[in-house]
Structures are given as structure tokens and as C-alpha cells.
Design an enzyme around this catalytic site. Sequence first.
Site, mmCIF file in Angstrom:
data_model
loop_
_atom_site.group_PDB
_atom_site.id
_atom_site.type_symbol
_atom_site.label_atom_id
_atom_site.label_comp_id
_atom_site.label_asym_id
_atom_site.label_seq_id
_atom_site.Cartn_x
_atom_site.Cartn_y
_atom_site.Cartn_z
ATOM 1 N N ASP A 206 1.200 -1.118 -0.237
ATOM 2 C CA ASP A 206 0.137 -0.435 -0.284
ATOM 3 C C ASP A 206 0.602 1.269 -0.061
ATOM 4 O O ASP A 206 2.212 1.036 0.623
ATOM 5 C CB ASP A 206 -1.294 -0.019 1.002
ATOM 6 C CG ASP A 206 -1.936 1.187 1.243
ATOM 7 O OD1 ASP A 206 -2.621 0.920 0.242
ATOM 8 O OD2 ASP A 206 -1.754 1.655 1.848
ATOM 9 N N GLU A 260 1.880 -0.653 -5.083
ATOM 10 C CA GLU A 260 0.648 0.581 -5.537
ATOM 11 C C GLU A 260 1.598 1.746 -6.006
ATOM 12 O O GLU A 260 1.657 2.506 -4.320
ATOM 13 C CB GLU A 260 -0.825 1.180 -4.353
ATOM 14 C CG GLU A 260 -1.247 1.901 -4.388
ATOM 15 C CD GLU A 260 -2.518 2.270 -3.130
ATOM 16 O OE1 GLU A 260 -3.784 2.677 -3.633
ATOM 17 O OE2 GLU A 260 -1.566 2.624 -2.247
#
Length: 543
Positions: A206, A260
Site C-alpha cells: 500500500d 501501489e
Amino acid sequence: MTHWWRHAAIYQIYVRSFADGDGDGTGDLAGVRNRLPYLRELGVDALWFTPWYTSPMADGGYDVADYRDIDPLFGTLAEAERLVEDAHTHGLRVLVDLVPNHCSDQHHWFQEALAAGPGSAARERFWFLPGRGESGELPPNDWHSYFGGSAWTRITEADGTPGPWYLHMFAPQQPDLNWEHPEVRAEFEDILHFWLRRGVDGFRIDVAHGLAKKPGLPDIGPDPDPTDLPYQDHDDVHDIYRSWRKILDGYPGDRIFVGEVWLPSAEQFARYLRPDELHSAFNFDFLCSSWEPAALRDVVDSTLAAHGPVGAPPTWVLSNHDTIRHVTRYGRADTSFDMGDKRLGDPSDLTLGRRRARAAALLTMALPGGVYIYQGDELGLPEVQDLPDAVLQDPTFLRSGGADRGRDGCRIPLPWQPGGAALGFSPDAATAAPWLPQPADWAPLSVAEQTADPDSFLTLYRTALALRSSRLTALPEPLTWVDTPPGTLCFDRAGGFRCLVNATDTPVPLPADATVLLSSAPLEESAEGRVLPADSTVWLDMN
């Protein structure tokens, strides 16, 4: 050896909304285990689980309180271990979400930092800084949270006096970790080992570009350079991933990192994919592209150009848990997507959107590299845009004062049956309502209804994934563009495979000698022969 991840079809599971095994209205690991045969039959290669860790759920689990345990909402650590084993038995690999930029304000480190007081070592694991102004009443710099408002919150000390400010690039319940601190690096290396020993096949990282900050945390200023922001893409982040890659490579089984990475330039993006860093990263430029052949071709070309020099496979994705579902986007007058302005109020023609979404699915699966499928994409689910304010839970809604309605509309629990408790999302005996309400008209979109329909979204996805696995994944990655009429997109790959996309509002003729492998819509006949209808894609064998 061809690495599995270079061409994998990976299915994203937002656990809270996938399947409810215990009847409490919230998706859980038991529900996922019950549906593993469905995922195997769908034809995907791996599952990516959004955070399942212990969390207060201030941001849907991306506020992690304990990285080594499962939130009771979802089950237990023992259940997670069994789920990994069961998935492997079904031939499915497992990727778990890792959230290293920030943790929860309920994480024991942050609680220790609050209790320890000014100048303590515990606070050095985070970004606690004195405020500006005569009494420290202003934030330490001008950074803004991605969720709206200042990226800083001031604490009150145990004695009631105003204290320093702490950094949170997302919600205040998500304090950013200080990656300059050696204990932070050591902690996450141990977390990697913890899950790798339990058999996971990799990690989705993330905010992979956000861990390292520019020394001194300087102001952004009134006219910032988007390629040189102090809170993202600082050079030190690459040293973190090089050290992590050594850990991962020490385990058997071809395990991977997926990043990401939202960055403004292809050059910045590609640095994360060097051979000793991440294996792949999400292609957000493709997700954000409008349904226009010129725009789609440009993003395909730029994606292949960015990945080529570092030897990494491209990825293709149409939706995820943070974006507007593409069925809805493709039914709008403006089919592009921008995280900064989701245009949730824009009207959408869902019949048109579904037609284009079917065509886009075949386009993505025909391209070289990996493909990601967000749960419900295979059912053609639209964005739910009329949720009552009272049920919204996304912090972006709360932080923006309601101006941004948030991401709950793409996180609605899946419909499995045309009737029963929560359309089959929960067991028949369940009495609890789903954590987010399902639209009344979703029954025809359920898995059971679509399984019986040879023309359904689900049937299209199953057929396409099977063909992709048997024919396309073994092909060399290069593609060759074919000149076709305006408003269409066409490319060839090795072995005589051709993909033709018609993004116009009129049919286009097909080559007379081509064999049709699969079409997103029924082909039509004209005086000149077979034609591809408007907003459709066809796979052809040109041999």
C-alpha cells in the site's frame, strides 16, 4: 523458466464484502474458504486480500493495529493459515496487503508514544514535530492529507497541555511511520518473515511510493513540482525495497511484491520495477483512461515503453476498492477517471456501460502481462451511488464534510443468489443485515443467475480467462498494432492471435478468413459478411 506472475490473472478480495460465513453481515475468512471453488472455476491464478489484520476499521482495515493477527471481524490467525493452505490446494496463490506507510493510532507503538511524553524514544518511530506560530498552534508544514484537511493533528499531553503535532497523510487515525528509524525497518522485515513462513505467495504494498519523506519535511509551497513532492518518491524508498527483495528471494516458490505506485512520470514509476526491487506495480494510467481508442493506444504504448527497459511485466486493471466501478464510468459522457474528482453525481447509462465494460474486459485480458480483477467485475456490478448518508463509512466522506461521498459505493457486499439473506452474501439463517446495503435490483446480477446464463458477464469472464490461460499466457509479450478504421483499436500477438476493439457507435467488418475465438457481444451479419457491433471486442485466430 516463465514466472507465474508475469502473466497472472489476480483476483482482488475485499474481505468485508466478499462472503459472510458466520451470518453477522460482514464478510470473513470462512466465507472466502466456502467460495474457493467459485474462484478456481472462474479461472484466476491468485487472490489478493485487502487488509485482514486487527484494526479499528477507521479506514476499512488500512489502519492496522496488529500486523501479525487477524481482526475478529474476519476470523482468527489459525483460519488465515488454513485459508492459505486451502487456496493452494485449489491451485490459487495468495497475496496479502502490507500497509507500511502508516499504522493505526491504536497500534501499541503509537499508544506508547502518546503515553511516553515529550522527547521520548517511542515518539521517534513517528513524525512528532512542534507546531509553528507563537504557541505552536499551527501545523509544522503545509502538507495536506489525501483524505482532506491538514496532514497534521495536534495531541494533548497527559497533563492537559497542548503537545506536538503528528503526521498522517491519510486519516488522523493513521499516523505515518518514520522510516528513517531503524526499529521501523526491522519491524517490517520481521512482519515479512512472519507471513512468508505461513505460506503467502507475496505482498501488495500500500502507498508504495510514500514511505520515505524528504529530510526536514519541507513545505510544498504554492506551486509544487508534482515530480518532486516531499512526501512521496524520495530516493530512500528504493533502499527499503532492495532490502525486502533479498528477504523474499530467500524463500522458495517464486514469491512477489506488487506495488501501489501513483506517480506523475513513467520514469519515476519504472524505478520501482528494477530487477532488485518490486516485481510489478498497478497500472493506474490504464484504469484512468477514457474509452477512446487513441487514449487507450497511447496508454498501452506508454505502459509497454516504461516496463521494457527494466524487464518488468505490465499490469492491466479496470477497477479496485478505491475507484468508481468501470461499468458506471463507461456509461458516462466522460469515461475517464480522476482520483481527485470522481464525479460521483454524473449520470450513467448502465446499459452502455456494461457493453463497454465487457469489451474492456477482453481488451485487458488480451494484452501482454498480468491482469487484475476486482471482486464483482466479473458480475458487471455498477457503482452504487445512492447510499444514504447514514450508512457511509469511508473517512473521505467524513473528512470532506460530505463533499466527497467516498468509496463505499464500490464496496457493496456481493450478490451470490437471487434471494435469501442478503442475496446469498450471508447464510440463510442470518438475521444481521449486510454492513452496507445491497441494491434491490441486484438479484439478476447474482452468481447463481449468471452461472445459468450463457451470455452473462460471468460466463464471458470464465470463457475469456480459460482461453487466456490456454492460449495467450504462453505467447511472447510483444504486440503489433494493425491499421484499422478510426474509432477502432487492433493488435496482433504471436501465433496468429488478433484483438479488435470497436469503440464507435457503428459496426465494423471482420476479416473474412478469421476464426472467431470470443466476442464480447453477438456478431452481426451484413451484406459484406460478419461485423463487430458498436462498443465491442473480438478475439480472432488469423491462421
